[in-house]
Design a protein around this motif. Structure first.
Motif, PDB file in Angstrom:
ATOM      1  N   UNK A  15      47.333  61.409  36.774  1.00 39.66           N
ATOM      2  CA  UNK A  15      46.302  60.949  35.850  1.00 39.66           C
ATOM      3  C   UNK A  15      44.955  61.633  36.054  1.00 39.66           C
ATOM      4  N   UNK A  16      44.786  62.374  37.147  1.00 34.55           N
ATOM      5  CA  UNK A  16      43.496  62.982  37.453  1.00 34.55           C
ATOM      6  C   UNK A  16      42.938  63.852  36.327  1.00 34.55           C
ATOM      7  N   UNK A  17      43.716  64.752  35.713  1.00 32.99           N
ATOM      8  CA  UNK A  17      43.135  65.564  34.630  1.00 32.99           C
ATOM      9  C   UNK A  17      42.592  64.713  33.480  1.00 32.99           C
ATOM     10  N   UNK A  18      43.260  63.603  33.188  1.00 33.08           N
ATOM     11  CA  UNK A  18      42.795  62.732  32.112  1.00 33.08           C
ATOM     12  C   UNK A  18      41.535  61.983  32.532  1.00 33.08           C
ATOM     13  N   UNK A  19      41.507  61.531  33.775  1.00 31.59           N
ATOM     14  CA  UNK A  19      40.320  60.852  34.285  1.00 31.59           C
ATOM     15  C   UNK A  19      39.119  61.796  34.286  1.00 31.59           C
ATOM     16  N   UNK A  20      39.346  63.037  34.700  1.00 30.65           N
ATOM     17  CA  UNK A  20      38.271  64.022  34.702  1.00 30.65           C
ATOM     18  C   UNK A  20      37.743  64.250  33.290  1.00 30.65           C
ATOM     19  N   UNK A  21      38.641  64.324  32.319  1.00 28.56           N
ATOM     20  CA  UNK A  21      38.240  64.564  30.936  1.00 28.56           C
ATOM     21  C   UNK A  21      37.501  63.370  30.338  1.00 28.56           C
ATOM     22  N   UNK A  22      37.895  62.159  30.739  1.00 26.57           N
ATOM     23  CA  UNK A  22      37.285  60.955  30.166  1.00 26.57           C
ATOM     24  C   UNK A  22      35.979  60.556  30.849  1.00 26.57           C
ATOM     25  N   UNK A  23      35.757  61.016  32.053  1.00 34.56           N
ATOM     26  CA  UNK A  23      34.518  60.677  32.748  1.00 34.56           C
ATOM     27  C   UNK A  23      34.717  59.559  33.755  1.00 34.56           C
ATOM     28  N   UNK A  24      33.622  58.912  34.109  1.00 32.83           N
ATOM     29  CA  UNK A  24      33.621  57.897  35.169  1.00 32.83           C
ATOM     30  C   UNK A  24      34.510  56.709  34.836  1.00 32.83           C
ATOM     31  N   UNK A  25      35.166  56.178  35.859  1.00 29.33           N
ATOM     32  CA  UNK A  25      36.020  55.002  35.700  1.00 29.33           C
ATOM     33  C   UNK A  25      35.163  53.747  35.651  1.00 29.33           C
ATOM     34  N   UNK A  26      35.571  52.804  34.847  1.00 26.39           N
ATOM     35  CA  UNK A  26      34.914  51.504  34.812  1.00 26.39           C
ATOM     36  C   UNK A  26      35.512  50.597  35.879  1.00 26.39           C
ATOM     37  N   UNK A  27      36.817  50.766  36.139  1.00 25.63           N
ATOM     38  CA  UNK A  27      37.510  49.941  37.125  1.00 25.63           C
ATOM     39  C   UNK A  27      38.826  50.622  37.484  1.00 25.63           C
ATOM     40  N   UNK A  28      39.404  50.189  38.594  1.00 28.31           N
ATOM     41  CA  UNK A  28      40.715  50.688  38.994  1.00 28.31           C
ATOM     42  C   UNK A  28      41.512  49.516  39.545  1.00 28.31           C
ATOM     43  N   UNK A  29      42.744  49.405  39.067  1.00 27.36           N
ATOM     44  CA  UNK A  29      43.642  48.359  39.557  1.00 27.36           C
ATOM     45  C   UNK A  29      44.961  49.028  39.932  1.00 27.36           C
ATOM     46  N   UNK A  30      45.338  48.915  41.181  1.00 22.12           N
ATOM     47  CA  UNK A  30      46.574  49.521  41.654  1.00 22.12           C
ATOM     48  C   UNK A  30      47.723  48.555  41.441  1.00 22.12           C
ATOM     49  N   UNK A  31      48.829  49.076  40.936  1.00 19.94           N
ATOM     50  CA  UNK A  31      50.007  48.254  40.649  1.00 19.94           C
ATOM     51  C   UNK A  31      50.926  48.212  41.864  1.00 19.94           C
ATOM     52  N   UNK A  32      51.920  47.340  41.859  1.00 20.57           N
ATOM     53  CA  UNK A  32      52.893  47.315  42.960  1.00 20.57           C
ATOM     54  C   UNK A  32      53.603  48.663  43.125  1.00 20.57           C
ATOM     55  N   UNK A  33      53.799  49.393  42.039  1.00 20.77           N
ATOM     56  CA  UNK A  33      54.438  50.699  42.122  1.00 20.77           C
ATOM     57  C   UNK A  33      53.624  51.671  42.966  1.00 20.77           C
TER      58      UNK A  33
END
Length: 48
Positions: A15-33
Motif C-alpha cells: 500500500x505504500x505507493x498509494x499512501x505516498x500518492x494520497x499524502x498524510x494518513x489520518x489514522x491507521x488500524x492494523x487488522x488481525x491479518x
C-alpha cells in the motif's frame, strides 16, 4: 484504504505507493491479518 490477502507487514509494502500518492494518513488500524505469519488466500488484493 484497506489491503486484503496479505499476511504480516507485506501489506504496508503493497500500500505504500498509494499512501505516498494520497499524502498524510489520518489514522491507521492494523487488522488481525497484519499479525499473521502465513499468507492468506487471494494474496495481493488491494481495495481503496
Amino acid at each position: 484504504m484497506e489491503t486484503k490477502g496479505f499476511a504480516g507487514p507485506s501489506c504496508k509494502a503493497a500500500s505504500k505507493p498509494y499512501e505516498d500518492a494520497l499524502g498524510a494518513k489520518a489514522a491507521e488500524r492494523l487488522t488481525p491479518e497484519y499479525h499473521a505469519t502465513q499468507t492468506v488466500a487471494d494474496e495481493g488484493r488491494l481495495r481503496a
